[in-house]
Enzyme design. Structure first.
Site, PDB file in Angstrom:
ATOM      1  N   HIS A   1      -1.933 -12.507  -7.855  1.00  0.00           N
ATOM      2  CA  HIS A   1      -1.896 -11.381  -8.781  1.00  0.00           C
ATOM      3  C   HIS A   1      -1.055 -11.686 -10.022  1.00  0.00           C
ATOM      4  CE1 HIS A   1      -3.053  -9.458  -4.948  1.00  0.00           C
ATOM      5  NE2 HIS A   1      -3.822  -8.742  -5.733  1.00  0.00           N
TER       6      HIS A   1
ATOM      7  N   LYS B   1       0.824  -1.208   0.000  1.00  0.00           N
ATOM      8  CA  LYS B   1       0.000   0.000   0.000  1.00  0.00           C
ATOM      9  C   LYS B   1       0.864   1.266   0.000  1.00  0.00           C
ATOM     10  CE  LYS B   1      -3.913  -2.246   0.270  1.00  0.00           C
ATOM     11  NZ  LYS B   1      -4.805  -2.252   1.432  1.00  0.00           N
TER      12      LYS B   1
END
Length: 779
Positions: free
Chosen positions: A698, A111
């Site tokens: 991912h 993040k």
């Protein structure tokens, strides 16, 4: 007084950027076409900012994936496993670093400070020899100048932020890394100066975190070098998301401008300026308009604030701008047709934020009068929203009042619950499961559109969803998973889905925001008190459980994640809004349990995302965030097993706080960070069930059985086999069906292999490798 911008959303009004990326990845367009389309999108964004009236337009903020990744590639910082031999980094390697490849796991993704934007973490080590491969800010400046006649403001990540957010080195290596990278930054600035750039925006948001005061001496050294390298180029040192940690030292740095955030840290930055002043030889870039939330600014309040600042900083040395890059916002409110007129009139997306900036700059330049129509319209919209009765629910507020004295604790401690749950579930050691979602195929998306357009009625849609659930329950049983999920095919987004079923939420048609790579989502708008209206997940969960004798988890998104992934009303404390969401979700948990669903997963991937950036503010946030989770889950029976999931967070730093959530099982990411969390358990103890994600969802690559087994065995060196669960590191919504099934088959096979090893029937992965190497040597 000038208007400025820090960065513009990349995705396009109709998500042209996302669609172009995914078409290129799918092999549907050639690289030359990809580059041409991306150029047209990039230039259109710059042109639009010029038309709105922004004086200082950022260039170089556009990217094909992520700005931190761009900086790493610009300096040739490509990890060895990607087999790049030098020179300009091709797109194939660039995207492999972001997404992984058949032979190489992707770089870690995490993040960006306390936002929902994810960046690709550069990997630095002593073997890398950085050099300037491609001056990306220079190319962006040249392009805007040649093709649009615009002298832009080049943007780049500052050296201290870039290094501090990178991976693969320890603090002792920091000085050496700075000395390696500084000459490259100097070269970037020198080439910009030679080309005629007047200002460069160097983003150093690391300056708002809790730095040691000694670090400011290092930062001063960095900017003395950069300022000296290009003396005719003005440096705007940009901070955002909080107040600068060391204001007095910051304003003495040898740069020509300082950017401060007057939204997230209005009081502190304002007090610093009034108390300590501001240098007369520097520009103050004042972040006046919120770059992270979608409510219109109160122009009357902003005017007063600017007047206060202008008493210290002359107006001709003041830039007005958003508080941060606008990548955290949708592009324009103009394309929204289904919002209520009252709500729509109260919102401002990226374009409208820039219009507010331009208006305020013109107002202080004397070009317009504050009694004009734009100002009056703004004030009326804010009054109407404030007085709208639909935003306030007295029943919800009474329920909140009752919570004040509630401890929100489970009936029995974890060890008692663990024993009872073991007797009920009779799971094998190393139980296998997934995080929740399965492939959202084109057929699933088409079905959703048919319902939305009225081509299907609700029973047709529900029949389709049941068909998908049946299919995937059968697939999971065939694969051999121990704990199943229904697949979440009815859900567009893990937050949007719940918001649509709760009171107090509103939704956009085109309010897309980038989360990572091409992944975009539409944050709901929390405009009023949040209320439980009806069961949200029970029908699908009960149906799925009816198809199998194995346990099927009920799946909910947690209250803090719903809060942090929404645009939240700004007239109430965030803690109070989260409490309302928690109360609503508690009712859903109780209904699920009553319907026979006794494994319930309440996901909180964004719990740590909302952490304040200052150390002294973090504990207060953690206490109420953990309490929100416990409000949701504390009323269930001991035999009901509560799971949660957290991804891409600093679990090791907050393990004890997370343990206080008192979830029976938590799953966290391990594979993308290449197992960095595992050594932590040698020193720290986590006493509840835990699943360390054993492969990266991912990436399109399918991990081998041996690779997954190695991660499991490495984890078992520090974790008790009785507490360890086997799962991917996140949901499988974005993965194709074929790769999903192949990866899960390998995951289950790896778990079985390790179980046999624990029984003494199979060698460990390491032992197997030794045997193979020995056999090869003999041959």
């Amino acid at each position: 007084m000038k208007s400025s911008n820090l960065g513009y959303p990349r995705i396009g009004e109709k998500r042209e950027w996302k669609k172009t990326l995914e078409s290129f990845w799918a092999g549907q367009i050639e690289e030359t076409d990809f580059l041409a389309i991306m150029e047209s999108i990039r230039l259109a964004h710059i042109r639009k900012q010029k038309e709105i009236g922004i004086d200082l337009i950022p260039v170089g903020d556009f990217t094909f994936y992520d700005h931190m990744l761009d900086t790493a590639v610009m300096f040739g910082l490509v990890p060895e496993r990607f087999h790049h031999t030098g020179g300009e980094v091709p797109l194939s390697v660039y995207f492999s670093m972001a997404r992984g490849s058949k032979d190489a796991p992707a770089c870690e993704m995490t993040k960006w400070f306390n936002t929902n934007y994810h960046y690709i973490a550069p990997e630095l080590n002593s073997r890398l020899r950085p050099r300037l491969i491609e001056n990306k800010p220079l190319k962006a400046f040249q392009e805007a100048k040649a093709k649009l006649g615009i002298k832009g403001k080049p943007v780049l990540i500052g050296p201290y932020t870039f290094i501090k957010l990178s991976k693969g080195f320890d603090s002792k290596q920091l000085p050496a890394l700075i000395l390696l990278l500084l000459p490259l930054y100097e070269q970037v600035l020198q080439e910009l100066e030679k080309e005629g750039a007047e200002w460069v925006q160097i983003d150093e948001p690391i300056l708002v975190t809790s730095l040691a005061k000694e670090e400011m001496a290092t930062i001063a050294f960095i900017y003395q070098k950069l300022n000296k390298a290009a003396p005719r180029l003005n440096i705007m040192l940009q901070t955002y998301f909080e107040a600068a940690e060391w204001y007095e030292e910051l304003i003495e740095l040898p740069v020509q401008g300082i950017g401060l955030d007057f939204t997230c840290s209005l009081e502190e930055n304002s007090e610093n300026i009034l108390k300590f002043g501001f240098p007369s030889d520097k520009i103050l870039a004042a972040g006046m308009i919120d770059g992270r939330n979608i409510w219109r600014a109160d122009l009357a309040e902003k005017r007063k604030l600017i007047e206060t600042i202008a008493a210290v900083v002359p107006e001709d040395r003041l830039w007005l701008q958003p508080s941060s890059s606008l990548i955290h916002l949708p592009i324009t409110i103009k394309n929204e047709i289904n919002l209520s007129p009252l709500l729509k009139h109260s919102l401002a997306f990226a374009d409208e934020k820039l219009e507010e900036i331009v208006y305020l700059a013109k107002l202080f330049r004397g070009e317009i009068d504050q009694e004009d129509r734009y100002y009056q319209d703004n004030q009326q919209a804010l009054r109407l929203l404030k007085n709208d009765a639909s935003r306030y629910n007295h029943h919800v507020q009474k329920e909140q009042e009752k919570l004040k004295n509630e401890r929100a604790e489970r009936k029995s401690p974890y060890l008692v619950r663990k024993k009872r749950q073991k007797e009920v579930w009779e799971l094998p050691i190393l139980p296998t499961t997934t995080i929740g979602s399965f492939s959202q195929t084109a057929e699933v998306r088409k079905a959703r559109q048919k319902l939305k357009k009225g081509e299907w009625i609700q029973p047709q849609y529900e029949q389709f969803i049941q068909q998908e659930i049946r299919k995937w329950i059968a697939i999971q049983e065939e694969i051999g998973l121990d704990v199943l999920v229904h697949g979440e095919f009815e859900r567009t987004d893990m937050v949007e889905f719940f918001g649509e079923k709760l009171g107090g939420f509103a939704f956009t048609e085109n309010g897309w925001v980038q989360s990572y790579g091409s992944r975009c989502f539409r944050p709901p708008i929390i405009y009023g008190d949040v209320e439980f209206l009806q069961p949200m997940t029970v029908k699908e969960s009960v149906y799925a459980q009816s198809l199998t004798s194995k346990p099927v988890k009920g799946m909910l998104t947690g209250p803090v994640t719903i809060l942090n992934w929404s645009f939240v009303r700004d007239d109430r404390p965030r803690q109070e809004v989260a409490e309302q969401i928690a109360l609503a979700l508690r009712k859903e948990v109780e209904i699920l349990e009553a319907a026979g669903i006794s494994m319930i997963q309440v996901d909180e991937p964004a719990l740590l995302e909302g952490l304040p950036l200052k150390e002294e503010k973090k504990q207060e946030y953690l206490e109420w965030a953990v309490r929100m989770f416990r409000i949701v889950t504390s009323t269930v029976e001991d035999t009901t097993q509560i799971h949660t999931h957290m991804c891409y967070c600093d679990f090791s730093a907050y393990m004890h706080d997370i343990s206080k959530m008192d979830a029976d099982v938590i799953s966290i990411e391990t594979s993308r960070s290449h197992g960095e969390i595992i050594p932590v358990f040698e020193k720290e103890t986590y006493d509840k069930g835990i699943g360390l994600g054993v492969y990266d969802i991912h990436s399109p690559r399918v991990p081998s059985v041996e690779e997954i087994a190695a991660i499991i065995e490495q984890s078992l060196q520090v974790l008790d086999v009785e507490q360890f669960w086997i799962n991917p590191d996140c949901g499988l919504k974005t993965r194709g069906e074929e790769e999903t099934i192949a990866s899960l088959k390998n995951m289950v096979a790896a778990a079985r292999l390790v179980r046999k090893r624990l029984d003494g029937k199979e060698p460990t992965v390491a032992e197997g490798r030794e045997r193979n190497d020995s056999t090869k040597a003999r041959k």
